[in-house]
Design a protein around this motif. Structure first.
Motif, PDB file in Angstrom:
ATOM      1  N   ARG A  11      32.569 -25.088 -56.957  1.00 34.22           N
ATOM      2  CA  ARG A  11      33.450 -24.272 -57.792  1.00 34.22           C
ATOM      3  C   ARG A  11      32.767 -23.035 -58.361  1.00 34.22           C
ATOM      4  O   ARG A  11      33.399 -22.224 -59.036  1.00 34.22           O
ATOM      5  N   GLY A  40      31.690 -19.448 -58.639  1.00 34.93           N
ATOM      6  CA  GLY A  40      32.187 -18.225 -58.044  1.00 34.93           C
ATOM      7  C   GLY A  40      31.145 -17.500 -57.220  1.00 34.93           C
ATOM      8  O   GLY A  40      31.444 -16.927 -56.161  1.00 34.93           O
ATOM      9  N   HIS A  57      33.039 -11.562 -63.850  1.00 35.09           N
ATOM     10  CA  HIS A  57      32.431 -12.881 -63.653  1.00 35.09           C
ATOM     11  C   HIS A  57      31.320 -13.224 -64.645  1.00 35.09           C
ATOM     12  O   HIS A  57      31.303 -14.353 -65.176  1.00 35.09           O
ATOM     13  N   ASN A  78      32.451 -14.755 -67.872  1.00 37.97           N
ATOM     14  CA  ASN A  78      33.362 -15.899 -67.753  1.00 37.97           C
ATOM     15  C   ASN A  78      32.730 -17.057 -66.993  1.00 37.97           C
ATOM     16  O   ASN A  78      33.430 -17.995 -66.619  1.00 37.97           O
ATOM     17  N   ASN A  79      31.418 -17.008 -66.766  1.00 35.37           N
ATOM     18  CA  ASN A  79      30.822 -18.071 -65.967  1.00 35.37           C
ATOM     19  C   ASN A  79      30.565 -19.316 -66.803  1.00 35.37           C
ATOM     20  O   ASN A  79      30.797 -19.343 -68.018  1.00 35.37           O
ATOM     21  N   ARG A  80      30.104 -20.347 -66.162  1.00 33.71           N
ATOM     22  CA  ARG A  80      29.999 -21.669 -66.787  1.00 33.71           C
ATOM     23  C   ARG A  80      29.121 -21.657 -68.030  1.00 33.71           C
ATOM     24  O   ARG A  80      29.469 -22.256 -69.052  1.00 33.71           O
ATOM     25  N   CYS A  94      38.797 -15.859 -71.293  1.00 30.67           N
ATOM     26  CA  CYS A  94      38.774 -15.666 -69.840  1.00 30.67           C
ATOM     27  C   CYS A  94      39.855 -14.692 -69.411  1.00 30.67           C
ATOM     28  O   CYS A  94      39.602 -13.758 -68.627  1.00 30.67           O
ATOM     29  N   GLN A 119      37.252 -14.714 -57.607  1.00 30.15           N
ATOM     30  CA  GLN A 119      37.720 -14.426 -58.957  1.00 30.15           C
ATOM     31  C   GLN A 119      39.206 -14.710 -59.114  1.00 30.15           C
ATOM     32  O   GLN A 119      39.661 -15.128 -60.174  1.00 30.15           O
ATOM     33  N   GLU A 144      40.685 -17.126 -57.522  1.00 26.13           N
ATOM     34  CA  GLU A 144      40.664 -18.586 -57.661  1.00 26.13           C
ATOM     35  C   GLU A 144      40.390 -18.980 -59.102  1.00 26.13           C
ATOM     36  O   GLU A 144      41.066 -19.853 -59.673  1.00 26.13           O
ATOM     37  N   SER A 145      39.417 -18.334 -59.733  1.00 26.47           N
ATOM     38  CA  SER A 145      39.101 -18.631 -61.129  1.00 26.47           C
ATOM     39  C   SER A 145      40.252 -18.247 -62.049  1.00 26.47           C
ATOM     40  O   SER A 145      40.557 -18.961 -63.009  1.00 26.47           O
ATOM     41  N   ARG A 154      42.710 -20.897 -62.020  1.00 24.50           N
ATOM     42  CA  ARG A 154      42.210 -22.083 -62.726  1.00 24.50           C
ATOM     43  C   ARG A 154      42.310 -21.908 -64.238  1.00 24.50           C
ATOM     44  O   ARG A 154      42.536 -22.873 -64.966  1.00 24.50           O
TER      45      ARG A 154
END
Length: 219
Positions: free
Chosen positions: A10, A12, A107, A110-112, A133, A173, A175-176, A179
């Motif tokens: 998952r 990116g 990205h 907004n990453n993990r 996000c 992105q 896809e994110s 989500r």
């Protein structure tokens, strides 16, 4: 050349690297790094990438490449088939700029790691995290959508009639964004390009939910 791609289904940055390698027609060994189990923080992966981030691409001579932009640029230079960039310098700069809207401005914030910090140390609610996000995805997508709409001769993709570097960055992105429940209706050009890419095997095979380390999709 034998290559191992250490990645997470998952992620990116992992997703974009898989797309680039697939578009180039390159084979690689998929090595899953379970971020949820914090395998990226353990000694085995730290020995691969001291930064503890995916992706990492290990070549057959044990050389390790890290950071997806550097990996993708290396792929473009070493494997010129199916180029991700146009040949003309101005067009190359324009494509790189569109990719950078995602890679530099959307990205990274907004990453993990960022979202974990918001949820954990800053104790933000899930509602506020999703607002965060959506704020930055929407800002970047609005600019990219305007660029795409203004280029009336661009073709079916972000530049021309075949996917390239911009799509490599953009599709993960999107896809994110889905989500994180971001409304994509204001971005019809982006949605249309995403739909076209979904019909291409290189993108379909790189999608998060078809990777070996992905759990059964529940939505």
């Amino acid at each position: 050349m034998n290559m191992k791609l250490y990645n997470f289904f998952r992620s990116g940055t992992s997703h974009r690297t898989r797309i680039a390698m697939n578009l180039k027609g390159l084979e690689y060994e998929y090595v899953a790094v379970a971020l949820g189990k914090e395998e990226h923080l353990q000694a085995a992966f730290q020995a691969v990438n001291p930064q503890g981030l995916v992706p990492a691409l290990v070549l057959d001579d044990k050389t390790t490449l890290i950071q997806s932009p550097a990996i993708i640029e290396w792929l473009e230079e070493v494997f010129p088939q199916n180029p991700l960039l146009p040949s003309e310098p101005l067009a190359r700069a324009q494509v790189r700029a569109m990719a950078a809207i995602v890679g530099c401005d959307i990205h990274p914030i907004n990453n993990r790691r960022i979202l974990q910090y918001l949820r954990g140390e800053l104790q933000q609610s899930e509602e506020d995290v999703l607002k965060w996000c959506a704020r930055w995805i929407s800002a970047g997508f609005a600019a990219l959508e305007e660029l795409l709409a203004a280029d009336t001769e661009r073709g079916d993709f972000c530049h021309g009639n075949r996917p390239g570097l911009t799509e490599v960055y953009l599709i993960p992105q999107v896809e994110s964004a889905r989500r994180f429940n971001v409304d994509l209706s204001p971005y019809p050009n982006i949605v249309a390009i995403d739909a076209r890419c979904a019909q291409i095997k290189a993108f379909a095979d790189a999608a998060p939910w078809v990777q070996v380390d992905a759990p059964p999709k529940s939505f």
